[in-house]
Design an enzyme around this catalytic site. Structure first.
Site, PDB file in Angstrom:
ATOM      1  N   ASP A   1       0.849  -1.189   0.000  1.00 43.22           N
ATOM      2  CA  ASP A   1       0.000   0.000   0.000  1.00 43.22           C
ATOM      3  C   ASP A   1       0.895   1.253   0.000  1.00 43.22           C
ATOM      4  O   ASP A   1       1.831   1.352   0.808  1.00 43.22           O
ATOM      5  CB  ASP A   1      -0.849  -0.057   1.285  1.00 43.22           C
ATOM      6  CG  ASP A   1      -1.974   0.946   1.297  1.00 43.22           C
ATOM      7  OD1 ASP A   1      -2.424   1.361   0.212  1.00 43.22           O
ATOM      8  OD2 ASP A   1      -2.433   1.299   2.417  1.00 43.22           O
TER       9      ASP A   1
ATOM     10  N   SER B   1     -12.753   4.453   5.132  1.00 42.14           N
ATOM     11  CA  SER B   1     -13.326   4.026   6.411  1.00 42.14           C
ATOM     12  C   SER B   1     -14.558   4.864   6.736  1.00 42.14           C
ATOM     13  O   SER B   1     -14.613   6.053   6.422  1.00 42.14           O
ATOM     14  CB  SER B   1     -12.294   4.172   7.539  1.00 42.14           C
ATOM     15  OG  SER B   1     -11.409   3.069   7.527  1.00 42.14           O
TER      16      SER B   1
HETATM   17  P1  13P Z   1      -8.740   4.827   5.905  1.00 37.61           P
HETATM   18  O1  13P Z   1      -7.831   5.667   6.728  1.00 37.61           O
HETATM   19  O2  13P Z   1     -10.005   5.584   5.553  1.00 37.61           O
HETATM   20  O3  13P Z   1      -9.059   3.520   6.523  1.00 37.61           O
HETATM   21  O4  13P Z   1      -8.013   4.545   4.501  1.00 37.61           O
HETATM   22  C1  13P Z   1      -7.085   3.496   4.382  1.00 37.61           C
HETATM   23  C2  13P Z   1      -6.322   3.531   3.106  1.00 37.61           C
HETATM   24  O5  13P Z   1      -6.636   4.210   2.156  1.00 37.61           O
HETATM   25  C3  13P Z   1      -5.143   2.674   3.018  1.00 37.61           C
HETATM   26  O6  13P Z   1      -4.447   2.851   1.827  1.00 37.61           O
HETATM   27  O1  G3H Z   2      -3.061   4.897   3.773  1.00 40.08           O
HETATM   28  C1  G3H Z   2      -2.387   4.609   4.755  1.00 40.08           C
HETATM   29  C2  G3H Z   2      -2.719   3.392   5.549  1.00 40.08           C
HETATM   30  O2  G3H Z   2      -3.774   3.660   6.441  1.00 40.08           O
HETATM   31  C3  G3H Z   2      -1.501   2.860   6.232  1.00 40.08           C
HETATM   32  O3  G3H Z   2      -1.123   3.620   7.318  1.00 40.08           O
HETATM   33  O4  G3H Z   2       1.341   4.067   7.092  1.00 40.08           O
HETATM   34  O5  G3H Z   2       0.213   4.132   9.329  1.00 40.08           O
HETATM   35  O6  G3H Z   2       0.578   1.956   8.126  1.00 40.08           O
HETATM   36  P1  G3H Z   2       0.350   3.443   8.012  1.00 40.08           P
HETATM   37 ZN    ZN Z   3      -4.516   4.857   1.102  1.00 38.49          ZN
END
Ligand code: 13P
Ligand code: G3H
Ligand code: ZN
Length: 326
Positions: free
Chosen positions: A96, A231
């Site tokens: 991600d 979310s």
């Molecule tokens: P949220 O913070 O809305 O859960 O989004 C998560 C996300 O986009 C991870 O890439």
């Molecule tokens: O978009 C970001 C995700 O919520 C991941 O968050 O970098 O704190 O793991 P993080």
């Molecule tokens: Zn994201």
């Protein structure tokens, strides 16, 4: 040097077939973030029990936290657990918000089946060139790639943006063509984290820009679109956190109705991290507040995992529409 593994050896799949089916069926594949064992197990059990395909999602910082060497074994454990539960659900392991070719390559080499190159904060040409470099390496190994155009507000893995910039539909076709990406994350009003909008009590949150999404769909018909920052920030969990010693003011998310509408469109992947964090934190706070002498991690992480399972089943069944699609 860490040993090289192809994702197929781990029992994982890339996102190609998942997205084709989601597009044809008018639903979205859930992409849930995880950092630890309880989250991973909660996601897998929730998806097995609702028979949903799933994308297990790891940010660069989550990979550091869980340990880059350990992580592929966690994914293997997840695949084997699903099998032991007698379920044949497709499971992808996805990076991600990858921010460099080197990170994407390291993930691909260690067994990830899908990667995101998030160059959305770069100018168009730089973003396209970086994304293309990752696509070339990934596609030689049958790994799928997600790109991003447009900037979401909030924190995207150590990069924080005060304001969002909507995706410009007129740039999408050229980006998809130049890069060869398999899916594209867009910015239509969602944002990362638990504080997505500033709204006064009784005020509605601003609707997502479905007009931009429709314009994008017209320009790249049938192309898989990804929604980050999706979310819903359930008031029930925020209230529980605040009741049991937490301090989360003005936490607001995306209404479920908007996500259902998005899932029925070209949006094939919906990213959810904050909701899982809130569900687990709410339960952990409650258990510890009500049992101050408790110090066995299983006594608070176990109920937190149960709550995550419940939340994931609900989302798959009632919001994303991915239940019974595996
Ligand atoms: P949220 O913070 O809305 O859960 O989004 C998560 C996300 O986009 C991870 O890439
Ligand atoms: O978009 C970001 C995700 O919520 C991941 O968050 O970098 O704190 O793991 P993080
Ligand atoms: Zn994201």
């Amino acid at each position: 040097m860490a040993d090289t593994k192809h994702y197929s050896e781990l029992g994982l799949v890339n996102t190609k077939e998942m997205f084709a089916k989601a597009m044809a069926g008018g639903y979205a594949i859930p992409a849930y973030n995880f950092n630890n064992m309880e989250q991973l197990q909660g996601i897998i059990i929730g998806c097995v029990e609702s028979r949903s395909p799933v994308i297990l999602q790891v940010s660069g910082s989550a990979r550091k936290y869980a340990d880059a060497t350990f992580l592929p074994y966690m994914a293997t454990g997840a695949v084997q657990m699903a099998k032991a539960l007698d379920a044949q659900i497709p499971i992808a392991l996805h990076l991600d918000h990858g921010n460099s070719f080197e990170l994407a390559k390291a993930c691909i080499d260690s067994g990830f089946s899908s990667v995101m190159l998030d160059g959305s904060h770069h100018p168009f040409d730089e973003n396209a060139a970086l994304t293309r470099q990752v696509v070339e390496y990934a596609h030689e190994r049958d790994v799928t790639v997600e790109g991003e155009l447009g900037v979401l507000a909030g924190v995207e893995d150590e990069v924080s943006h005060e304001v969002s910039h909507y995706t410009k539909p007129e740039e999408v076709e050229a980006f998809v063509e130049k890069t060869g990406v398999d899916s594209l994350a867009i910015s239509i009003g969602t944002s990362h984290g638990a504080h997505k909008f500033k709204v006064k009590p009784g005020e509605e949150v601003p609707p997502l820009r479905f007009d931009i999404l429709e314009e994008i769909e017209k320009r790249v018909p049938g192309f898989p679109i990804v929604l980050h920052g999706a979310s819903s920030v359930e008031p029930e969990y925020v209230k529980m956190i605040n009741t049991f010693g937490g301090k989360m003011e003005d936490a607001v998310g995306i209404p479920e109705e908007q996500l259902r509408k998005a899932a029925a469109s070209a949006v094939c992947k919906i990213n959810i991290d904050s909701d899982g964090r809130l569900a687990m934190t709410a339960v952990i706070r409650k258990v510890l507040a009500e049992n101050p002498a408790e110090f066995d991690p299983r006594k608070y992480l176990g109920p937190a995992r149960d709550e995550l399972i419940k939340m994931i089943k609900y989302k798959n069944e009632h919001v994303l529409g991915s239940a019974k699609k595996a």
